[in-house]
Design an enzyme around this catalytic site. Structure first.
Site, PDB file in Angstrom:
ATOM      1  N   ASN A  12       0.864  -1.187   0.000  1.00 58.59           N
ATOM      2  CA  ASN A  12       0.000   0.000   0.000  1.00 58.59           C
ATOM      3  C   ASN A  12       0.898   1.235   0.000  1.00 58.59           C
ATOM      4  O   ASN A  12       1.423   1.624   1.034  1.00 58.59           O
ATOM      5  CB  ASN A  12      -0.900  -0.048   1.241  1.00 58.59           C
ATOM      6  CG  ASN A  12      -1.752   1.195   1.393  1.00 58.59           C
ATOM      7  OD1 ASN A  12      -1.789   2.054   0.508  1.00 58.59           O
ATOM      8  ND2 ASN A  12      -2.449   1.305   2.519  1.00 58.59           N
ATOM      9  N   LYS A  14       1.038   4.242   0.549  1.00 57.92           N
ATOM     10  CA  LYS A  14       0.120   5.218   1.142  1.00 57.92           C
ATOM     11  C   LYS A  14       0.674   6.633   1.201  1.00 57.92           C
ATOM     12  O   LYS A  14      -0.075   7.565   1.391  1.00 57.92           O
ATOM     13  CB  LYS A  14      -0.338   4.748   2.515  1.00 57.92           C
ATOM     14  CG  LYS A  14       0.800   4.475   3.467  1.00 57.92           C
ATOM     15  CD  LYS A  14       0.297   4.348   4.876  1.00 57.92           C
ATOM     16  CE  LYS A  14      -0.161   2.963   5.227  1.00 57.92           C
ATOM     17  NZ  LYS A  14      -0.537   2.860   6.644  1.00 57.92           N
ATOM     18  N   HIS A  97      -9.980   0.692   4.777  1.00 56.89           N
ATOM     19  CA  HIS A  97      -8.672   0.816   5.427  1.00 56.89           C
ATOM     20  C   HIS A  97      -8.842   1.670   6.682  1.00 56.89           C
ATOM     21  O   HIS A  97      -9.642   2.604   6.702  1.00 56.89           O
ATOM     22  CB  HIS A  97      -7.667   1.461   4.468  1.00 56.89           C
ATOM     23  CG  HIS A  97      -6.268   1.431   4.999  1.00 56.89           C
ATOM     24  ND1 HIS A  97      -5.802   2.369   5.894  1.00 56.89           N
ATOM     25  CD2 HIS A  97      -5.260   0.549   4.800  1.00 56.89           C
ATOM     26  CE1 HIS A  97      -4.551   2.065   6.210  1.00 56.89           C
ATOM     27  NE2 HIS A  97      -4.195   0.971   5.558  1.00 56.89           N
ATOM     28  N   GLU A  99      -7.254   4.009   7.880  1.00 61.02           N
ATOM     29  CA  GLU A  99      -7.127   5.473   7.682  1.00 61.02           C
ATOM     30  C   GLU A  99      -8.400   6.046   7.075  1.00 61.02           C
ATOM     31  O   GLU A  99      -8.781   7.175   7.374  1.00 61.02           O
ATOM     32  CB  GLU A  99      -5.883   5.770   6.827  1.00 61.02           C
ATOM     33  CG  GLU A  99      -4.611   5.596   7.655  1.00 61.02           C
ATOM     34  CD  GLU A  99      -3.410   5.058   6.899  1.00 61.02           C
ATOM     35  OE1 GLU A  99      -3.378   5.154   5.655  1.00 61.02           O
ATOM     36  OE2 GLU A  99      -2.496   4.516   7.556  1.00 61.02           O
ATOM     37  N   GLU A 169      -5.731  -5.800  10.205  1.00 64.32           N
ATOM     38  CA  GLU A 169      -4.761  -4.736  10.505  1.00 64.32           C
ATOM     39  C   GLU A 169      -5.138  -4.073  11.823  1.00 64.32           C
ATOM     40  O   GLU A 169      -5.964  -3.153  11.841  1.00 64.32           O
ATOM     41  CB  GLU A 169      -4.779  -3.674   9.400  1.00 64.32           C
ATOM     42  CG  GLU A 169      -4.334  -4.168   8.050  1.00 64.32           C
ATOM     43  CD  GLU A 169      -3.758  -3.029   7.201  1.00 64.32           C
ATOM     44  OE1 GLU A 169      -2.582  -3.141   6.829  1.00 64.32           O
ATOM     45  OE2 GLU A 169      -4.449  -2.046   6.930  1.00 64.32           O
ATOM     46  N   GLY A 175       1.725   1.733  11.066  1.00 62.59           N
ATOM     47  CA  GLY A 175       2.622   2.881  10.985  1.00 62.59           C
ATOM     48  C   GLY A 175       3.278   3.236  12.310  1.00 62.59           C
ATOM     49  O   GLY A 175       3.873   4.297  12.454  1.00 62.59           O
ATOM     50  N   SER A 215       2.984  -2.671  10.424  1.00 58.36           N
ATOM     51  CA  SER A 215       4.429  -2.643  10.667  1.00 58.36           C
ATOM     52  C   SER A 215       5.155  -3.903  10.208  1.00 58.36           C
ATOM     53  O   SER A 215       6.119  -4.335  10.835  1.00 58.36           O
ATOM     54  CB  SER A 215       4.716  -2.348  12.141  1.00 58.36           C
ATOM     55  OG  SER A 215       4.185  -1.076  12.499  1.00 58.36           O
TER      56      SER A 215
HETATM   57  P1  13P Z   1       2.495  -0.015   7.991  1.00 56.17           P
HETATM   58  O1  13P Z   1       3.079  -1.248   7.345  1.00 56.17           O
HETATM   59  O2  13P Z   1       3.216   1.239   7.637  1.00 56.17           O
HETATM   60  O3  13P Z   1       2.272  -0.214   9.439  1.00 56.17           O
HETATM   61  O4  13P Z   1       1.039   0.181   7.336  1.00 56.17           O
HETATM   62  C1  13P Z   1       0.168  -0.881   7.318  1.00 56.17           C
HETATM   63  C2  13P Z   1      -0.969  -0.527   6.445  1.00 56.17           C
HETATM   64  O5  13P Z   1      -1.780   0.311   6.767  1.00 56.17           O
HETATM   65  C3  13P Z   1      -1.069  -1.185   5.144  1.00 56.17           C
HETATM   66  O6  13P Z   1      -2.296  -0.919   4.559  1.00 56.17           O
END
Ligand code: 13P
Length: 263
Positions: A12, A14, A97, A99, A169, A175, A215
């Site tokens: 992703n 992002k 997601h 976010e 997740e 993150g 992560s």
């Molecule tokens: P990270 O791997 O940066 O923690 O993000 C995970 C994520 O949101 C993938 O969609």
């Protein structure tokens, strides 16, 4: 049969890459990531870069997904990009997601409409679910997963559900550099599969793919991918570093080899 299934590694992207940055990054990735028959690598660039990236992409190496898509196929919805507009461009789309849920206030009802729109347009949705830290500490993890699964898969047939992907997740691991323990992931994956079985039957629960995200990097990927029932990883930050992402793909390849009993 499960052992032969490809492992899915989804990146992703992002961060806000421009068209130029995305193109340079893809070039580096194509040089670094080894093609492995047993690993399906899917890239999720931002919507602006999907088209140019799709023209540059080596389709033998990578598939493409969208980070989001709107649920109405047509109509006056200023600023939205519908699943119908994405259908010829991508194989996959992320839905719900964390976010989107937490920053843009997308609720389970919206996730459900997006899931249906993706399926209607022949795009495989990746339903993202997971609890916040507060919810985990309050012992509500299973309840949250249950609610998000029930709502997200609402109005889909068992066959359609079998073709979907769910990404577990945990919000607190996204993150943050703080990843879930393999045992926590294993329990969540088992719970998710049992819920799918309960709602849609055994066939759907066997066929649906379940990924872990939060992560994931080249050092810890193997410990998640080795979990029974884990079909892959959804990677954020580390997917924007060629060497880390290539390392994750190699971990997936090694885990697949060991599933087949190859030394
Ligand atoms: P990270 O791997 O940066 O923690 O993000 C995970 C994520 O949101 C993938 O969609």
């Amino acid at each position: 049969m499960r052992n032969n299934r490809k492992i899915m590694i989804a990146g992703n992207w992002k961060e806000h890459l421009t068209v130029g940055q995305a193109s340079i990054f893809l070039h580096g990735l194509e040089q670094t990531v080894q093609t492995r028959q047993s690993v399906e690598v899917v890239l999720f660039p931002n919507v602006l870069t999907l088209q140019p990236i799709s023209m540059q992409l080596d389709r033998r190496k990578f598939r493409m997904g969208a980070q989001d898509g709107f649920y109405e196929d047509a109509g006056a919805y200023t600023g939205e990009v519908s699943m119908a507009m994405l259908r010829d461009l991508v194989h996959y789309v992320l839905v719900g997601h964390s976010e989107r849920r937490h920053i843009f206030n997308e609720n389970d009802d919206i996730a459900s409409k997006k899931m249906q729109a993706a399926v209607r347009n022949g795009i495989m949705p990746v339903l993202c679910i997971g609890e916040t830290l507060q919810e985990r500490l309050a012992g509500e993890t299973n309840q949250i997963l249950h609610n998000q699964i029930t709502a997200g898969l609402r109005n889909l047939t068992a066959r359609e559900v079998g073709a979907c992907v769910i990404a577990y997740e945990p919000v607190w691991a996204i993150g943050t550099g703080e990843f879930a323990l393999p045992d926590q992931v294993s329990r969540a994956i088992d719970y998710i599969r049992k819920q799918v079985e309960h709602l849609f039957g055994e066939r759907a629960s066997e066929n649906i793919r379940i990924l872990y995200g939060g992560s994931v990097d080249d050092h810890n990927a193997g410990s998640f991918l080795s979990i029974a029932g884990c079909d892959g990883a959804l990677v954020g930050g580390a997917s924007l570093n060629y060497h880390k992402f290539a390392g994750i793909v190699e971990s997936a390849y090694r885990v697949h080899q060991s599933r087949l009993g190859v030394r």
